[in-house]
Structures are given as structure tokens and as C-alpha cells.
Design an enzyme around this catalytic site. Structure first.
Site, short mmCIF file in Angstrom:
data_model
loop_
_atom_site.label_atom_id
_atom_site.label_comp_id
_atom_site.label_asym_id
_atom_site.label_seq_id
_atom_site.Cartn_x
_atom_site.Cartn_y
_atom_site.Cartn_z
N ASP A 222 48.52 -6.14 -27.55
CA ASP A 222 47.55 -5.34 -26.49
C ASP A 222 47.24 -3.99 -26.88
OD1 ASP A 222 46.88 -5.60 -23.14
OD2 ASP A 222 46.82 -3.51 -24.15
N SER B 84 39.67 -4.48 -27.02
CA SER B 84 40.90 -5.36 -26.85
C SER B 84 41.46 -5.95 -27.92
CB SER B 84 40.70 -6.66 -25.76
OG SER B 84 41.67 -7.65 -26.03
N ARG C 210 38.41 1.48 -19.81
CA ARG C 210 37.60 0.92 -20.40
C ARG C 210 36.19 0.78 -19.28
NH1 ARG C 210 40.62 -2.87 -24.39
NH2 ARG C 210 41.00 -1.31 -25.79
N ARG D 4 42.51 -8.95 -28.00
CA ARG D 4 42.73 -10.38 -27.90
C ARG D 4 42.15 -11.00 -29.01
NH1 ARG D 4 37.97 -9.56 -23.16
NH2 ARG D 4 39.51 -8.06 -22.57
N ASP E 16 51.60 -9.18 -16.61
CA ASP E 16 50.95 -8.11 -15.83
C ASP E 16 49.59 -8.32 -15.47
OD1 ASP E 16 50.40 -7.69 -18.43
OD2 ASP E 16 51.07 -5.64 -18.76
N HIS E 17 48.88 -9.24 -16.63
CA HIS E 17 47.41 -9.23 -16.37
C HIS E 17 46.72 -10.05 -15.23
CE1 HIS E 17 47.31 -6.81 -20.25
NE2 HIS E 17 46.00 -6.98 -20.28
C1 MIC Z 1 42.16 -4.92 -22.04
O1 MIC Z 1 42.40 -3.99 -21.58
O2 MIC Z 1 41.10 -5.63 -22.56
C2 MIC Z 1 43.52 -6.13 -22.19
C3 MIC Z 1 43.23 -7.04 -21.25
O3 MIC Z 1 44.85 -5.31 -21.77
C4 MIC Z 1 43.39 -6.58 -23.64
C5 MIC Z 1 44.35 -7.69 -23.92
C6 MIC Z 1 43.78 -8.89 -23.53
O4 MIC Z 1 42.58 -9.28 -23.71
O5 MIC Z 1 44.56 -9.71 -23.18
C7 MIC Z 1 43.85 -5.42 -24.85
O6 MIC Z 1 43.63 -4.09 -24.45
O7 MIC Z 1 44.38 -5.73 -25.73
FE1 SF4 Z 2 45.80 -3.89 -18.26
FE2 SF4 Z 2 44.59 -3.62 -20.54
FE3 SF4 Z 2 43.92 -2.51 -18.27
FE4 SF4 Z 2 45.77 -1.53 -19.39
S1 SF4 Z 2 43.61 -1.46 -20.15
S2 SF4 Z 2 45.80 -2.01 -17.34
S3 SF4 Z 2 46.69 -3.41 -20.48
S4 SF4 Z 2 44.03 -4.42 -18.66
#
Ligand code: MIC
Ligand code: SF4
Length: 643
Positions: free
Chosen positions: A119, A535, A379, A537, A64-65
Site C-alpha cells: 500500500d 496507489s 487523494r 496496486r 480494511d479496504h
Molecule cells: C489507495 O489509497 O489508493 C489504496 C487503495 O490504499 C492503494 C492500494 C490499493 O489500491 O489497494 C494504495 O495506496 O496503495
Molecule cells: Fe485506505 Fe488508501 Fe485511503 Fe489510506 S489512502 S485510507 S490506505 S484507501
């Protein structure tokens, strides 16, 4: 003594440790999820463990990302995840099916179950009474292999909801109100449970919006009771048989109680660049805007989208505004297509995006220079959109839609009569983009396909007797993982290529950082409070490890990131006296002369600043298990050693 909902679920899943706040506990994990941006690493780590078939009840791999596929890298990663899932008994959700958290709520989650996901927004599952945690990929790999998931037993916070929401005020405004009260670090070390009469007025998708953004509070997780509303949702998803009732005991003890009166809430917005910089929308009214983005795992449910469609119906998006809409799942998208709501959106001039994370993670739709963007996401960290000077406001779908038409920040209460949308009796169920696991004999014949972009992951060696290095970077409070390891359309395709990613490490704070690390042979990072928020990550630990970072010394940490540092073998250290932060300058030579012996017996660490001659007392942010882990160079080495 009575128990909270979380304590009941923890008790039923407790494998090791005692349920005393602050104690290290190990939990049995029923379900796992991964997404593509963290999934490749998680599966490489799972493969390194040599377990043939996942041992969880259900493990799901979502894509999905990064669905842009602007080069071969991502298509290769997707193919790798699809084949590795097939080989090891994992469900695979194909690109286009939707965002992991929305999909997991719809199709897999169940009250009373434990879930960890690579995630940070995995706590979305708390909307149906799951105990769901965001975790690093290595923790997810270990859980898939049947291992325990370790956390420090959190304290319990109750958010008591009274009254009911006024027209045009919605779930996003509830969580923004909680963020305004608690701040982005107010939830650290806590599980947040929503209780009170107000709970009964909120649908499951609304509850999920609230638990989703518990991640922004830094909370370990958030959850709602499982009641008749949860049951109706599960039944409407054709999964009523997986429903169980869950509530806290009347005499359950909470460490803290926060009250939110739903009736008095007004539309709110989180101002740049932090989800807790919250103001009422009416104070921002009239500000010219450039972009509105509706969607993400926070606000992309059927209800959200239907309200947006109703606001847009018969109107036209303001000529100076770009409006994008991305549904959370194919289920939502198809239902809107069938009932005509999608046509209302298209007719108003909305730019319809694929069901995926999209602009939320900077995958396209970066705003114009210094552009004002209203997003229903979770975010608004600096630079996350891909435009360094963009100003992002987090708002409800109602506020975003009303503003997109007006061209200026608009309070949705000015829209007149409220449009009430009912929850469907039955959602449209078509799981044809979910590939279920296959049987054992067939699994053996599957060949896992890896592209040339997949590079080996860095693995730390055993901790040396002494550690020294320069303070290669000094940063302030609330450094996010988006600062440490940015994402976005240019970088995300390289999530399985740590050497390539390393060029961008800390780029938002200091472009010279990677080069400096190379010259100095790595070193130590100095930081303020809440280091690593955001995140899950693990790249924000793996990439610094690759660049030779041996330790971080911060005033305090975000939970998942501190765990990721320990998992990769980087030392997460904390000042015992916060004032010491001011006494260290970037490029000072620091040494930890007895680190191995010290960690062998506890968390007290001594450090000398060789440049000033000052001595400091530090504390390792490690449980006894994590100390053992760091001594052998991280979780993978530790897990191999355990066998
Ligand atoms: C995000 O919202 O920052 C992400 C992308 O979903 C991350 C995961 C990632 O960095 O792949 C998260 O929230 O854990
Ligand atoms: Fe995707 Fe992270 Fe954004 Fe949710 S917050 S939509 S999991 S990138």
C-alpha cells in the site's frame, strides 16, 4: 562524513549494492504489511514461492479496504487471507480493527526498523522513525520469503521545520504546504527527512499525517527522527521497550533543503483533482459544500477525532451537508466511546462509519452529482469517490468539521478559542482483533480456503526477441493508478479476479480501451510525465498484462508503478527526447526490433513507428537486476530461477 537518519537505517539493512544515489540497493526487511485489496494477490504470489513460514520479524495482514461485503467475493477474500496468514506465520488483523497504517503505527511499528507494505501509504511508519516503503504485492511476497527489497538509492531532502503551528492550523496544512512547494512529482527519487526545532512541537500522529502524504509527493519515503516524543508515544502504546533514539548527524549531507515556517502557515486545501493544487482556505470561504468525510489513514488518530468532537459538541451538522466520520482504529473508536466524544459526534448528526478506508477508496459515500466534498484524506483524483464529476477538496479535520456545521467552506480560525487536546498517557490497549501467528506443527494442519472469485494471476513469458504492437492508448501527464485500474464499491470486490477487472481498465480515460486491446491483441501505451502516480496496486500492471500490453512509453514514471511494471514483465520505457511524445499518434504501429539483445547489454532501446517511418531512441527504466527480471518475464519467474 555524517549520515542522515535514512542512511543510517539503510546502512544497517544493506544486503547488496552501494549507498550511492541512483544505485540499485537490496535491503533486508524487518516487517511487512498487506491490506485486503492488494493482499490476496500478494499471498497468492507468496504461496507460488513455496516458503512455509515468513522469514521477517513480523508480517501483518490487515483487512480494511473492502469491508462492505456486498457479495460473497469479499467475505471469501477475507477468509482466504485469514487462513493463509494462519498457515504461514502471519499476524491477522480482523475487519473492524481499523486501517492498516494507523494500526501498524499503534501496535507493530518501531523506530529504526524497515517495513514494506502493499500500500502506497506505508511511509506513515516514518512518523515514528521507521524506514517504510510502499511496494507492489510481489515485492512484499519476496520480502516475506526473506528476499531483499530493491530500490534505487534515493537522494536526501531535508524539510527544515521552524516555529510552531498557530491555533487551528494542523499537520494536514503542513504537508499541503510541502505539496504546494514540491508538487506531486517533486519527491520522486527522494527520501524526505523532517528536521529542525519545529519537529519537537509535533506529536507522533501529526508526524504520521505528514509522512503518510509523502506518498502524494511521489517520494520514496519520508521520516521523522525518533525522540522523546516518539518514546512517550511508544510507552503510551505499552511498547516503550521497542523505542530507540534516532537522529541525523550534525554534519549529515542533504541534497536539497526546504524550509517551512510552521508559525506562518494557515489552513490550506488541495483543490480538485490533485493533492498539489493547494490554496488557502480563506480564498475558498463561503463556497457551498455537500459533503464532509473525516477519517482515512491520514487523519483518523485520537487527536484528530478529539478535536473534531470538540468542534461538533453542542452543534448540528448543516441540513445540506452529509458528514461522515470513521476512526482509524478500534483503539481510537473505543476511547472516544468511553470518554463521551463519540456521543458529541453522534449528537451533532455525524454519520459514524466502521473503522476502515471507506469513502477514501470509494467504498460508499459517493457524493451527489457535481457535489463538493471536503475530505481529510490524501487523494482527490478524478472519479476516485465513485462520482465522476464530484469536486473533492483535501482539508484538515478542523476545516472539515467547521465547514460541516456552517454548510460552506469555513476557515477553522473563525471558531474562536482553540481547544487543546493532550496526548493520552496511556492508550487503551486491547488486541483482541489481532490473531497472532501459530506454532509450526499446528500451521501444517491449516487448510487455506479459497473462494470461486479467486482466479489465477497472469504471468508473463520470457521477453521475445522483438516486440511490436499498436499504440493502443495515448494519455497525458499524471495518470494515476486510479485511472489505470479504478477501485470503488463496484470493482473492489474483484481484486482477485483479473479477467473481470480487465473490463474496467482505463475506464476513466477511455471506455473502449479493453475492447480495443482484445481486437488488437494488446499493444503499447504512450504516456506523459509521472505515469502511475498514486496507489501501489499491482493490478495497474497485472490487468494491462492480461490485456496484452507489452510496454509503456512515458516521459517519466512514479516509482512504485515503474517497479510493478517490471515485476509483472511489462517494459517501462522512457522517451530520451520528450518532444518525441508528440510525434506518436494513438493506433500507430510501433516496433522494437532488437529489444531482447538491447536489454541484454543496457538500457538503450530503439523503436520504429511503422506508421510514420520515424525512429526513436528510448531508455528502459530498469536496473540491471530488473533487466534480468524482464528478460525472464517478471519477478516471480526471476525469483523461482534464483533458487
Ligand atoms: C489507495 O489509497 O489508493 C489504496 C487503495 O490504499 C492503494 C492500494 C490499493 O489500491 O489497494 C494504495 O495506496 O496503495
Ligand atoms: Fe485506505 Fe488508501 Fe485511503 Fe489510506 S489512502 S485510507 S490506505 S484507501
Amino acid at each position: 562524513m555524517g549520515k542522515t537518519i535514512a542512511q543510517k537505517i539503510i546502512e544497517a539493512h544493506l544486503v547488496s549494492g552501494e549507498m550511492r544515489a541512483g544505485e540499485d540497493i537490496g535491503l533486508r526487511i524487518d516487517q511487512t504489511l498487506t491490506q485486503d485489496a492488494t493482499g490476496t494477490m500478494a499471498y497468492l504470489e507468496f504461496e507460488a514461492m513455496g516458503v512455509p513460514r515468513v522469514k521477517t520479524e513480523k508480517s501483518v495482514a490487515y483487512v480494511d479496504h473492502n469491508t462492505l461485503q456486498s457479495g460473497f467475493e469479499n467475505a471469501d477474500d477475507h477468509r482466504y487471507i485469514q487462513t493463509v496468514a494462519r498457515k504461514h506465520g502471519i499476524y491477522f488483523s480482523r475487519p473492524g480493527n481499523g486501517i492498516c497504517h494507523q494500526l501498524h503505527l499503534e501496535r507493530f511499528g518501531a523506530p529504526g526498523k524497515t517495513l514494506i507494505g502493499s500500500d502506497s501509504h506505508t511511509p506513515t511508519g516514518g512518523g515514528i522513525g521507521m524506514l517504510a516503503f510502499g511496494a507492489g504485492g510481489m515485492d512484499v511476497a519476496v520480502a516475506m520469503g526473506g528476499g531483499e527489497y530493491h530500490i534505487n538509492m534515493p537522494t536526501m531532502t531535508r524539510v527544515e521545520l521552524t516555529g510552531s503551528l498557530s491555533p487551528w492550523v494542523s499537520a494536514k496544512d503542513v504537508i499541503l504546504a510541502v505539496l504546494r512547494k514540491m508538487s506531486v512529482k517533486g519527491g520522486v527519487g527522494k527520501i524526505i527527512e523532517y528536521t529542525g526545532e519545529g519537529v519537537k512541537t509535533l506529536t507522533v500522529p501529526e508526524r504520521a499525517t505528514i509522512t503518510n502524504m509523502g506518498a502524494e509527493l511521489g517520494a520514496t519515503t519520508s521520516l521523522f527522527p525518533s525522540d522523546h516524543i516518539t518514546r512517550q508515544f511508544m510507552e503510551a502504546q505499552g511498547r516503550g521497550d521497542q523505542w530507540v533514539e534516532l537522529s541525523s548527524d550534525p554534519d549529515a549531507q542533504y541534497d536539497e533543503t526546504i524550509e517551512i515556517d510552521l508559525t506562518s502557515l494557515v489552513p490550506l486545501a488541495a483543490c480538485p483533482h490533485s493533492p498539489d493544487a493547494v490554496k488557502p482556505v480563506d480564498e475558498l470561504e463561503g463556497m457551498k459544500i455537500d459533503q464532509c468525510c473525516i477519517g482515512s489513514c491520514t487523519n483518523s488518530s485520537y487527536l484528530d477525532m478529539m478535536r473534531v468532537a470538540a468542534i461538533l459538541k453542542g452543534k448540528t451538522v448543516h441540513p445540506d451537508v452529509s458528514l461522515t466520520i470513521g476512526c482509524g482504529s478500534k483503539q481510537v473508536y473505543q476511547m472516544l466511546a468511553e470518554n463521551g466524544a463519540l456521543a458529541d459526534m453522534i449528537s451533532a448528526g455525524a454519520r459514524i462509519l466502521e473503522c476502515a478506508c471507506g469513502p477514501c477508496i470509494g467504498m460508499g459515500q459517493s457524493p451527489s452529482s457535481a457535489g463538493v466534498s471536503l475530505r481529510t484524506f490524501n487523494r482527490n483524483f478524478e472519479g476516485r469517490t465513485g462520482t465522476a464529476d464530484a469536486k473533492v477538496y483535501l482539508v484538515s479535520p478542523e476545516t472539515a468539521a467547521a465547514s460541516a456545521i456552517a454548510g460552506v467552506f469555513t476557515d477553522p480560525r473563525s471558531l474562536g478559542e482553540y481547544v487543546k487536546i493532550d496526548m493520552p498517557q496511556r492508550f487503551l490497549i486491547n488486541d483482541n482483533l489481532i490473531l497472532p501467528p501459530i506454532e509450526e506443527p499446528l500451521m501444517e494442519t491449516v487448510e487455506v480456503q479459497r473462494g470461486p472469485n479467486i482466479k489465477p494471476l497472469p504471468i508473463a513469458g520470457a521477453l521475445a526477441d522483438s516486440v511490436s504492437g499498436k499504440a493502443v492508448l495515448k494519455v497525458g501527464d499524471n495518470i494515476t493508478t486510479d485511472h489505470i485500474m479504478p477501485a470503488g464499491a463496484k470493482i473492489l470486490p474483484y481484486r482477485s479476479n483479473v479477467p473481470y477487472l480487465s473490463q474496467f481498465c482505463f475506464a476513466v480515460c477511455d471506455k473502449e480501451f479493453p475492447e480495443r486491446c482484445k481486437q488488437e491483441g494488446g499493444g503499447i501505451v504512450i504516456a506523459g510525465h509521472n505515469y502511475g502516480q498514486g496507489s501501489s496496486r499491482e493490478h495497474a500492471a497485472l490487468v494491462p498484462l492480461y490485456l496484452g500490453v507489452k510496454a509503456v512509453i512515458a516521459k517519466s514514471y512514479a516509482r512504485i508503478h515503474a517497479a510493478n511494471l517490471a515485476n509483472t514483465g511489462i517494459l517501462p520505457l522512457q522517451f530520451t527526447d520528450e518532444n518525441d511524445y508528440d510525434k506518436i499518434s494513438q493506433m500507430d504501429m510501433l516496433s522494437l526490433p532488437n529489444i531482447r539483445t538491447e536489454l541484454g547489454s543496457g538500457n538503450d532501446v530503439t523503436m520504429t513507428d511503422e506508421s510514420t517511418g520515424l525512429q526513436f531512441k528510448l531508455r528502459a527504466v530498469l536496473t540491471p537486476r530488473q533487466r534480468d527480471m524482464v528478460l525472464v518475464g517478471g519477478l516471480l519467474n526471476y525469483t523461482k530461477g534464483e533458487k
